[in-house]
Enzyme design. Sequence first.
Site, PDB file in Angstrom:
ATOM      1  N   CYS A 111       0.816  -1.221   0.000  1.00  0.00           N
ATOM      2  CA  CYS A 111       0.000   0.000   0.000  1.00  0.00           C
ATOM      3  C   CYS A 111       0.849   1.270   0.000  1.00  0.00           C
ATOM      4  CB  CYS A 111      -0.950  -0.018   1.189  1.00  0.00           C
ATOM      5  SG  CYS A 111      -1.898  -1.535   1.266  1.00  0.00           S
ATOM      6  N   HIS A 246      -3.194   6.892   2.587  1.00  0.00           N
ATOM      7  CA  HIS A 246      -3.679   5.565   2.215  1.00  0.00           C
ATOM      8  C   HIS A 246      -4.999   5.301   2.935  1.00  0.00           C
ATOM      9  CE1 HIS A 246      -4.068   1.459   1.333  1.00  0.00           C
ATOM     10  NE2 HIS A 246      -3.761   1.034   2.543  1.00  0.00           N
ATOM     11  N   ASN A 276     -10.377  -0.413   0.780  1.00  0.00           N
ATOM     12  CA  ASN A 276      -8.915  -0.306   0.672  1.00  0.00           C
ATOM     13  C   ASN A 276      -8.465  -0.941  -0.648  1.00  0.00           C
ATOM     14  OD1 ASN A 276      -6.151  -0.710   0.843  1.00  0.00           O
ATOM     15  ND2 ASN A 276      -6.173  -1.506   2.946  1.00  0.00           N
TER      16      ASN A 276
HETATM   17  N1  COA Z   1     -17.702  -8.479  11.486  1.00  0.00           N
HETATM   18  C1  COA Z   1     -18.080  -8.658  12.774  1.00  0.00           C
HETATM   19  N2  COA Z   1     -17.203  -8.900  13.763  1.00  0.00           N
HETATM   20  C2  COA Z   1     -15.896  -8.943  13.433  1.00  0.00           C
HETATM   21  C3  COA Z   1     -15.437  -8.766  12.116  1.00  0.00           C
HETATM   22  C4  COA Z   1     -16.404  -8.538  11.125  1.00  0.00           C
HETATM   23  N3  COA Z   1     -16.078  -8.352   9.837  1.00  0.00           N
HETATM   24  N4  COA Z   1     -14.095  -8.869  12.102  1.00  0.00           N
HETATM   25  C5  COA Z   1     -13.705  -9.116  13.370  1.00  0.00           C
HETATM   26  N5  COA Z   1     -14.808  -9.151  14.161  1.00  0.00           N
HETATM   27  C6  COA Z   1     -14.864  -9.382  15.610  1.00  0.00           C
HETATM   28  C7  COA Z   1     -13.652 -10.113  16.131  1.00  0.00           C
HETATM   29  O1  COA Z   1     -13.811 -11.501  16.021  1.00  0.00           O
HETATM   30  C8  COA Z   1     -13.630  -9.644  17.571  1.00  0.00           C
HETATM   31  O2  COA Z   1     -14.559 -10.387  18.313  1.00  0.00           O
HETATM   32  P1  COA Z   1     -14.229 -10.803  19.817  1.00  0.00           P
HETATM   33  O3  COA Z   1     -14.087  -9.511  20.570  1.00  0.00           O
HETATM   34  O4  COA Z   1     -15.441 -11.588  20.189  1.00  0.00           O
HETATM   35  O5  COA Z   1     -12.956 -11.599  19.749  1.00  0.00           O
HETATM   36  C9  COA Z   1     -14.144  -8.202  17.482  1.00  0.00           C
HETATM   37  O6  COA Z   1     -14.865  -8.116  16.258  1.00  0.00           O
HETATM   38  C10 COA Z   1     -13.047  -7.172  17.510  1.00  0.00           C
HETATM   39  O7  COA Z   1     -12.074  -7.567  16.566  1.00  0.00           O
HETATM   40  P2  COA Z   1     -10.813  -6.690  16.251  1.00  0.00           P
HETATM   41  O8  COA Z   1      -9.912  -7.397  15.325  1.00  0.00           O
HETATM   42  O9  COA Z   1     -10.260  -6.209  17.570  1.00  0.00           O
HETATM   43  O10 COA Z   1     -11.506  -5.455  15.527  1.00  0.00           O
HETATM   44  P3  COA Z   1     -10.854  -4.084  15.154  1.00  0.00           P
HETATM   45  O11 COA Z   1     -11.621  -2.990  15.755  1.00  0.00           O
HETATM   46  O12 COA Z   1      -9.363  -4.078  15.308  1.00  0.00           O
HETATM   47  O13 COA Z   1     -11.160  -4.019  13.580  1.00  0.00           O
HETATM   48  C11 COA Z   1     -10.009  -4.266  11.495  1.00  0.00           C
HETATM   49  C12 COA Z   1     -10.589  -4.968  12.717  1.00  0.00           C
HETATM   50  C13 COA Z   1      -9.391  -5.269  10.573  1.00  0.00           C
HETATM   51  C14 COA Z   1     -11.152  -3.520  10.796  1.00  0.00           C
HETATM   52  C15 COA Z   1      -8.954  -3.230  11.990  1.00  0.00           C
HETATM   53  O14 COA Z   1      -8.083  -3.855  12.897  1.00  0.00           O
HETATM   54  C16 COA Z   1      -8.166  -2.636  10.876  1.00  0.00           C
HETATM   55  O15 COA Z   1      -8.683  -1.944  10.023  1.00  0.00           O
HETATM   56  N6  COA Z   1      -6.819  -2.847  10.876  1.00  0.00           N
HETATM   57  C17 COA Z   1      -5.956  -2.344   9.853  1.00  0.00           C
HETATM   58  C18 COA Z   1      -5.976  -3.268   8.702  1.00  0.00           C
HETATM   59  C19 COA Z   1      -5.293  -2.719   7.498  1.00  0.00           C
HETATM   60  O16 COA Z   1      -5.156  -1.553   7.356  1.00  0.00           O
HETATM   61  N7  COA Z   1      -4.860  -3.611   6.623  1.00  0.00           N
HETATM   62  C20 COA Z   1      -4.293  -3.291   5.380  1.00  0.00           C
HETATM   63  C21 COA Z   1      -2.937  -2.740   5.539  1.00  0.00           C
HETATM   64  S1  COA Z   1      -2.705  -1.553   4.345  1.00  0.00           S
END
Ligand code: COA
Length: 319
Positions: A111, A246, A276
């Site tokens: 990215c 980004h 993204n």
């Molecule tokens: N729908 C519903 N629940 C979801 C889910 C979805 N799509 N994805 C994860 N969950 C759940 C998890 O299982 C977790 O449940 P639990 O508390 O019972 O274990 C809960 O939601 C929280 O998960 P978590 O991973 O802590 O969520 P988050 O707030 O960190 O959001 C992302 C997850 C991926 C959206 C976030 O971490 C993110 O955007 N990270 C950056 C990723 C990125 O930029 N990647 C590309 C690099 S360029």
Amino acid sequence: MFVKIAGTGSFLPERVVDNFEIARKVDTSDEWIQTRTGIRTRHIATDETVAGMAAKAAERALENAGISPEEIDLIIVSTVSAEQSLPCIACDVQKALGAKRAAAFDVNSACSGFITGYQAAAAQIKAGLVKTALVIGSECLSNYVDWTDRGTCILFGDGAGAAILKADCAPEDIQIPCVLHADGSLGEALTCSLGHGKHKVPFDEYYRMDGKAIFKFAVRKVPEVIREVLKMSGHTADEIDFFVLHQANKRIIDAIAKRLRQDESKFPMNIMDNGNISSACIPMLLDDMNRKGILKPGTKLVLAGFGAGLTWGGFYLEW
Ligand code: COA
């Protein structure tokens, strides 16, 4: 004096997939996705390829810049999601455009790829090696998305963005306020294997991600690199009109704005509609702003990206 962007273009596949459609495939909801990421819809390729989308975005950028394909000396394509490893996508674009004089190569810094491409092209312009360069980010991330993994499939989309780079001064007067960083020790936070090779890597053939780790990394490192870029260009954050970042997660962008003590209105976004799209996000956002007339001569921008590798970087740009 800086290497300027003389024209922009972008391309999105026609098919739009909303959060409700994804919620029919995996255990998630429109509300969860919008609250946690800001994403409402993303475009997903059907017949489109990385090379095809790159060429379409490039044609629009050439038209916007008012230059012909024969004037291009260098084509750089950033991608992590091509259908092919050979030939490189930049050569396919060269063929499609008829840019016969252009050298062509691909880069992969995920990215951060548009920033990497800009720096490579700008450095060649400063060295006097080329005059006009075309830098493209083109991604068909849906090629490598596991549609049963709710942690990743909600995030990604497909599309391409392109920019024409030119200097409006002598090469020796050019400054390149651009910084790139990498930390390979954090590479396992976002992986994907190509599925071939004698020595199989311990990765899956789909994008696998530690979302939380990348979130924390981005919120810490992007403000740092923006400050480095500001120092190099001799500006304060208050003097910058827009921070073109980004588009990985609206909450990441909001947190960066807060850390820089800048108003959220200075952080344009297209993540709501596009998700993204890795290295295509930044040039696509720039194209949106350009075509809406938001970018005026002298508008001051800082562009910054982060992603797999892990990599991160940014540059200062005056329109
Ligand atoms: N729908 C519903 N629940 C979801 C889910 C979805 N799509 N994805 C994860 N969950 C759940 C998890 O299982 C977790 O449940 P639990 O508390 O019972 O274990 C809960 O939601 C929280 O998960 P978590 O991973 O802590 O969520 P988050 O707030 O960190 O959001 C992302 C997850 C991926 C959206 C976030 O971490 C993110 O955007 N990270 C950056 C990723 C990125 O930029 N990647 C590309 C690099 S360029």
